[in-house]
Design a protein around this motif. Structure first.
Motif, PDB file in Angstrom:
ATOM      1  N   ALA A 149       0.864  -1.178   0.000  1.00  0.00           N
ATOM      2  CA  ALA A 149       0.000   0.000   0.000  1.00  0.00           C
ATOM      3  C   ALA A 149       0.902   1.229   0.000  1.00  0.00           C
ATOM      4  CB  ALA A 149      -0.906  -0.006   1.230  1.00  0.00           C
ATOM      5  N   ALA A 150       0.702   2.096  -0.978  1.00  0.00           N
ATOM      6  CA  ALA A 150       1.562   3.262  -1.150  1.00  0.00           C
ATOM      7  C   ALA A 150       0.754   4.545  -1.060  1.00  0.00           C
ATOM      8  CB  ALA A 150       2.276   3.200  -2.501  1.00  0.00           C
ATOM      9  N   ALA A 151       1.212   5.481  -0.248  1.00  0.00           N
ATOM     10  CA  ALA A 151       0.599   6.804  -0.144  1.00  0.00           C
ATOM     11  C   ALA A 151       1.534   7.833  -0.749  1.00  0.00           C
ATOM     12  CB  ALA A 151       0.312   7.148   1.311  1.00  0.00           C
ATOM     13  N   ILE A 152       1.013   8.651  -1.642  1.00  0.00           N
ATOM     14  CA  ILE A 152       1.776   9.744  -2.237  1.00  0.00           C
ATOM     15  C   ILE A 152       1.401  11.011  -1.487  1.00  0.00           C
ATOM     16  CG2 ILE A 152       2.266  11.018  -4.347  1.00  0.00           C
ATOM     17  CD1 ILE A 152       1.138   8.487  -5.836  1.00  0.00           C
ATOM     18  N   VAL A 153       2.348  11.563  -0.760  1.00  0.00           N
ATOM     19  CA  VAL A 153       2.066  12.670   0.143  1.00  0.00           C
ATOM     20  C   VAL A 153       2.948  13.869  -0.189  1.00  0.00           C
ATOM     21  CG1 VAL A 153       3.701  11.810   1.882  1.00  0.00           C
ATOM     22  CG2 VAL A 153       1.839  13.322   2.595  1.00  0.00           C
TER      23      VAL A 153
ATOM     24  N   GLY B  32       2.801  -7.497  14.780  1.00  0.00           N
ATOM     25  CA  GLY B  32       4.156  -8.024  14.716  1.00  0.00           C
ATOM     26  C   GLY B  32       4.973  -7.619  15.916  1.00  0.00           C
ATOM     27  N   THR B  33       6.161  -8.202  16.024  1.00  0.00           N
ATOM     28  CA  THR B  33       7.094  -7.854  17.090  1.00  0.00           C
ATOM     29  C   THR B  33       8.489  -7.524  16.552  1.00  0.00           C
ATOM     30  OG1 THR B  33       7.604 -10.212  17.424  1.00  0.00           O
ATOM     31  CG2 THR B  33       5.896  -9.241  18.828  1.00  0.00           C
ATOM     32  N   SER B  34       8.794  -7.922  15.322  1.00  0.00           N
ATOM     33  CA  SER B  34      10.101  -7.631  14.735  1.00  0.00           C
ATOM     34  C   SER B  34      10.195  -6.171  14.316  1.00  0.00           C
ATOM     35  CB  SER B  34      10.335  -8.493  13.495  1.00  0.00           C
ATOM     36  OG  SER B  34      10.332  -9.856  13.785  1.00  0.00           O
ATOM     37  N   ILE B  35      11.436  -5.664  14.210  1.00  0.00           N
ATOM     38  CA  ILE B  35      11.607  -4.403  13.505  1.00  0.00           C
ATOM     39  C   ILE B  35      11.255  -4.646  12.039  1.00  0.00           C
ATOM     40  CG2 ILE B  35      13.369  -3.575  15.104  1.00  0.00           C
ATOM     41  CD1 ILE B  35      15.450  -4.252  12.946  1.00  0.00           C
ATOM     42  N   LEU B  36      10.924  -3.587  11.315  1.00  0.00           N
ATOM     43  CA  LEU B  36      10.537  -3.734   9.915  1.00  0.00           C
ATOM     44  C   LEU B  36      11.761  -3.581   9.016  1.00  0.00           C
ATOM     45  CD1 LEU B  36       7.834  -2.010  11.245  1.00  0.00           C
ATOM     46  CD2 LEU B  36       7.054  -2.671   8.980  1.00  0.00           C
ATOM     47  N   SER B  37      11.913  -4.497   8.055  1.00  0.00           N
ATOM     48  CA  SER B  37      12.934  -4.291   7.041  1.00  0.00           C
ATOM     49  C   SER B  37      12.517  -3.094   6.188  1.00  0.00           C
ATOM     50  CB  SER B  37      13.094  -5.543   6.182  1.00  0.00           C
ATOM     51  OG  SER B  37      11.866  -5.909   5.596  1.00  0.00           O
ATOM     52  N   PHE B  38      13.475  -2.481   5.487  1.00  0.00           N
ATOM     53  CA  PHE B  38      13.143  -1.212   4.842  1.00  0.00           C
ATOM     54  C   PHE B  38      14.027  -0.932   3.637  1.00  0.00           C
ATOM     55  CE2 PHE B  38      16.702  -0.255   7.541  1.00  0.00           C
ATOM     56  CZ  PHE B  38      17.447   0.654   6.805  1.00  0.00           C
ATOM     57  N   SER B  39      13.591   0.038   2.846  1.00  0.00           N
ATOM     58  CA  SER B  39      14.424   0.663   1.819  1.00  0.00           C
ATOM     59  C   SER B  39      14.002   2.119   1.730  1.00  0.00           C
ATOM     60  CB  SER B  39      14.252  -0.026   0.452  1.00  0.00           C
ATOM     61  OG  SER B  39      12.927   0.132  -0.032  1.00  0.00           O
ATOM     62  N   ASP B  40      14.923   2.980   1.304  1.00  0.00           N
ATOM     63  CA  ASP B  40      14.565   4.376   1.061  1.00  0.00           C
ATOM     64  C   ASP B  40      15.429   4.914  -0.073  1.00  0.00           C
ATOM     65  OD1 ASP B  40      17.019   4.842   2.438  1.00  0.00           O
ATOM     66  OD2 ASP B  40      15.929   5.042   4.323  1.00  0.00           O
ATOM     67  N   ASP B  41      14.930   5.962  -0.754  1.00  0.00           N
ATOM     68  CA  ASP B  41      15.617   6.432  -1.944  1.00  0.00           C
ATOM     69  C   ASP B  41      15.148   7.848  -2.266  1.00  0.00           C
ATOM     70  OD1 ASP B  41      17.301   6.414  -4.114  1.00  0.00           O
ATOM     71  OD2 ASP B  41      16.239   4.842  -5.217  1.00  0.00           O
ATOM     72  N   ARG B  42      15.843   8.461  -3.224  1.00  0.00           N
ATOM     73  CA  ARG B  42      15.485   9.768  -3.787  1.00  0.00           C
ATOM     74  C   ARG B  42      15.448   9.571  -5.286  1.00  0.00           C
ATOM     75  NH1 ARG B  42      18.717  14.363  -5.356  1.00  0.00           N
ATOM     76  NH2 ARG B  42      17.595  16.335  -5.094  1.00  0.00           N
ATOM     77  N   ALA B  43      14.307   9.868  -5.934  1.00  0.00           N
ATOM     78  CA  ALA B  43      14.184   9.466  -7.329  1.00  0.00           C
ATOM     79  C   ALA B  43      13.102  10.253  -8.050  1.00  0.00           C
ATOM     80  CB  ALA B  43      13.873   7.968  -7.413  1.00  0.00           C
ATOM     81  N   GLU B  44      13.043  10.048  -9.353  1.00  0.00           N
ATOM     82  CA  GLU B  44      12.032  10.644 -10.218  1.00  0.00           C
ATOM     83  C   GLU B  44      10.800   9.749 -10.288  1.00  0.00           C
ATOM     84  OE1 GLU B  44      14.132  10.935 -13.900  1.00  0.00           O
ATOM     85  OE2 GLU B  44      14.927  12.941 -13.437  1.00  0.00           O
ATOM     86  N   PRO B  45       9.675  10.272 -10.814  1.00  0.00           N
ATOM     87  CA  PRO B  45       8.498   9.435 -11.016  1.00  0.00           C
ATOM     88  C   PRO B  45       8.802   8.235 -11.898  1.00  0.00           C
ATOM     89  CG  PRO B  45       7.923  11.752 -11.271  1.00  0.00           C
ATOM     90  CD  PRO B  45       9.423  11.686 -11.175  1.00  0.00           C
ATOM     91  N   GLY B  46       8.158   7.121 -11.616  1.00  0.00           N
ATOM     92  CA  GLY B  46       8.318   5.921 -12.425  1.00  0.00           C
ATOM     93  C   GLY B  46       9.437   5.008 -11.990  1.00  0.00           C
TER      94      GLY B  46
ATOM     95  N   SER C 181       3.869   5.488 -11.950  1.00  0.00           N
ATOM     96  CA  SER C 181       4.238   6.288 -13.122  1.00  0.00           C
ATOM     97  C   SER C 181       4.223   7.787 -12.849  1.00  0.00           C
ATOM     98  CB  SER C 181       3.301   5.965 -14.291  1.00  0.00           C
ATOM     99  OG  SER C 181       1.954   6.286 -13.949  1.00  0.00           O
ATOM    100  N   ASP C 182       3.402   8.227 -11.899  1.00  0.00           N
ATOM    101  CA  ASP C 182       3.259   9.664 -11.662  1.00  0.00           C
ATOM    102  C   ASP C 182       3.775  10.097 -10.292  1.00  0.00           C
ATOM    103  OD1 ASP C 182       1.304   8.444 -10.130  1.00  0.00           O
ATOM    104  OD2 ASP C 182      -0.165  10.043 -10.447  1.00  0.00           O
ATOM    105  N   ALA C 183       4.672   9.324  -9.699  1.00  0.00           N
ATOM    106  CA  ALA C 183       5.137   9.673  -8.366  1.00  0.00           C
ATOM    107  C   ALA C 183       6.518   9.072  -8.112  1.00  0.00           C
ATOM    108  CB  ALA C 183       4.135   9.180  -7.314  1.00  0.00           C
ATOM    109  N   PRO C 184       7.318   9.744  -7.257  1.00  0.00           N
ATOM    110  CA  PRO C 184       6.974  11.003  -6.587  1.00  0.00           C
ATOM    111  C   PRO C 184       7.274  12.231  -7.461  1.00  0.00           C
ATOM    112  CG  PRO C 184       9.122  10.280  -5.839  1.00  0.00           C
ATOM    113  CD  PRO C 184       8.623   9.223  -6.797  1.00  0.00           C
ATOM    114  N   HIS C 185       6.369  13.226  -7.454  1.00  0.00           N
ATOM    115  CA  HIS C 185       6.708  14.516  -8.029  1.00  0.00           C
ATOM    116  C   HIS C 185       7.874  15.100  -7.225  1.00  0.00           C
ATOM    117  CE1 HIS C 185       2.335  15.058  -9.706  1.00  0.00           C
ATOM    118  NE2 HIS C 185       3.072  14.207 -10.421  1.00  0.00           N
ATOM    119  N   PRO C 186       8.554  16.109  -7.747  1.00  0.00           N
ATOM    120  CA  PRO C 186       9.702  16.659  -7.023  1.00  0.00           C
ATOM    121  C   PRO C 186       9.403  17.073  -5.590  1.00  0.00           C
ATOM    122  CG  PRO C 186       9.684  17.488  -9.264  1.00  0.00           C
ATOM    123  CD  PRO C 186       8.400  16.737  -9.077  1.00  0.00           C
ATOM    124  N   ASP C 187       8.167  17.501  -5.325  1.00  0.00           N
ATOM    125  CA  ASP C 187       7.816  17.961  -3.979  1.00  0.00           C
ATOM    126  C   ASP C 187       6.948  16.952  -3.231  1.00  0.00           C
ATOM    127  OD1 ASP C 187       5.559  18.210  -5.531  1.00  0.00           O
ATOM    128  OD2 ASP C 187       5.029  20.219  -4.814  1.00  0.00           O
TER     129      ASP C 187
END
Length: 225
Positions: free
Chosen positions: A58-62, A141-155, A182-188
């Motif tokens: 589930a992805a939220a574009i904020v 759950g009880t475990s910490i959550l695995s994760f990824s993070d990045d800075r990128a253009e839409p698509g 395809s339309d996220a994330p916008h620059p802001d």
């Protein structure tokens, strides 16, 4: 947090009332769009196990409240206002898609910030208790959550890693769900994602820490020239 905060979700409210309240809260914190990806793995069409595994993201574009701000900017106030709402909205989508928290065995999270922001803005929305603790609680759950993070253009393809929600070192549940918006994330904007799975990889058979023999660098002796 908004005036109509998460704490106003009363025990007497109906599921529909709570759903409407969460939609309003999401709008208040700047959510433009919510996307849910669901896939069913039929054990890769092999083997004798009849059950399938369902995975969802589930992805939220904020809107990024810090876009263009200096690195000296304090991220804490907006993190506390936005992250809990995203945690609730996204886990509600996951439990609906996967049949409830009790059906979920693995989970993970991810965030991708647009080019007017910095990776720390993405981190602020997923790497604090205001998101992680609540996702863990809502998905039981009880475990910490695995994760990824990045800075990128839409698509950009976003790989969200997952592992067992109660035993993070259980190798059978190491898996990744990849999605692209395809339309996220916008620059802001920032894309914030919670993902979960009802089971392991289709045919796990690489053992675990309980079955491993001791392995050290000595195994390279006689292999390296």
């Amino acid at each position: 947090m908004p005036d109509t905060a998460l704490t106003s979700l009363s025990a007497g409210a109906t599921d529909l009332d709570q759903a409407h309240l969460m939609e309003e809260l999401a709008r208040q914190v700047g959510v433009r769009k919510i996307t849910v990806l669901t896939e069913e793995l039929l054990r890769d069409g092999q083997g004798s196990l009849p059950s399938s595994v369902i995975r969802a993201a589930a992805a939220a574009i904020v809107r990024n409240p810090w876009a263009g701000s200096p690195v000296s900017n304090d991220l804490a106030p907006e993190t506390e206002r936005i992250a809990p709402v995203l945690a609730k909205v996204l886990t509600d989508r996951l439990t609906a898609a996967l049949g409830g928290a009790g059906e979920i065995e693995a989970f993970g999270k991810s965030a991708v910030v647009g080019l007017k922001g910095e990776v720390e803005h993405a981190a602020a929305l997923i790497h604090t208790p205001f998101f992680g603790n609540l996702v863990r609680e809502f998905l039981e759950g009880t475990s910490i959550l695995s994760f990824s993070d990045d800075r990128a253009e839409p698509g950009t393809s976003i790989a969200v890693p997952m592992w067992h929600k109660e035993a993070a070192s259980t190798r059978s549940h190491y898996q990744t769900l990849t999605l692209s918006l395809s339309d996220a994330p916008h620059p802001d904007e920032i894309v914030v994602i919670a993902a979960a799975s009802t089971g392991s990889r289709p045919h796990p058979r690489i053992g675990d820490r309980t079955t491993d023999r001791p392995v050290t660098a000595e195994i390279l002796e006689g292999i390296l020239p």
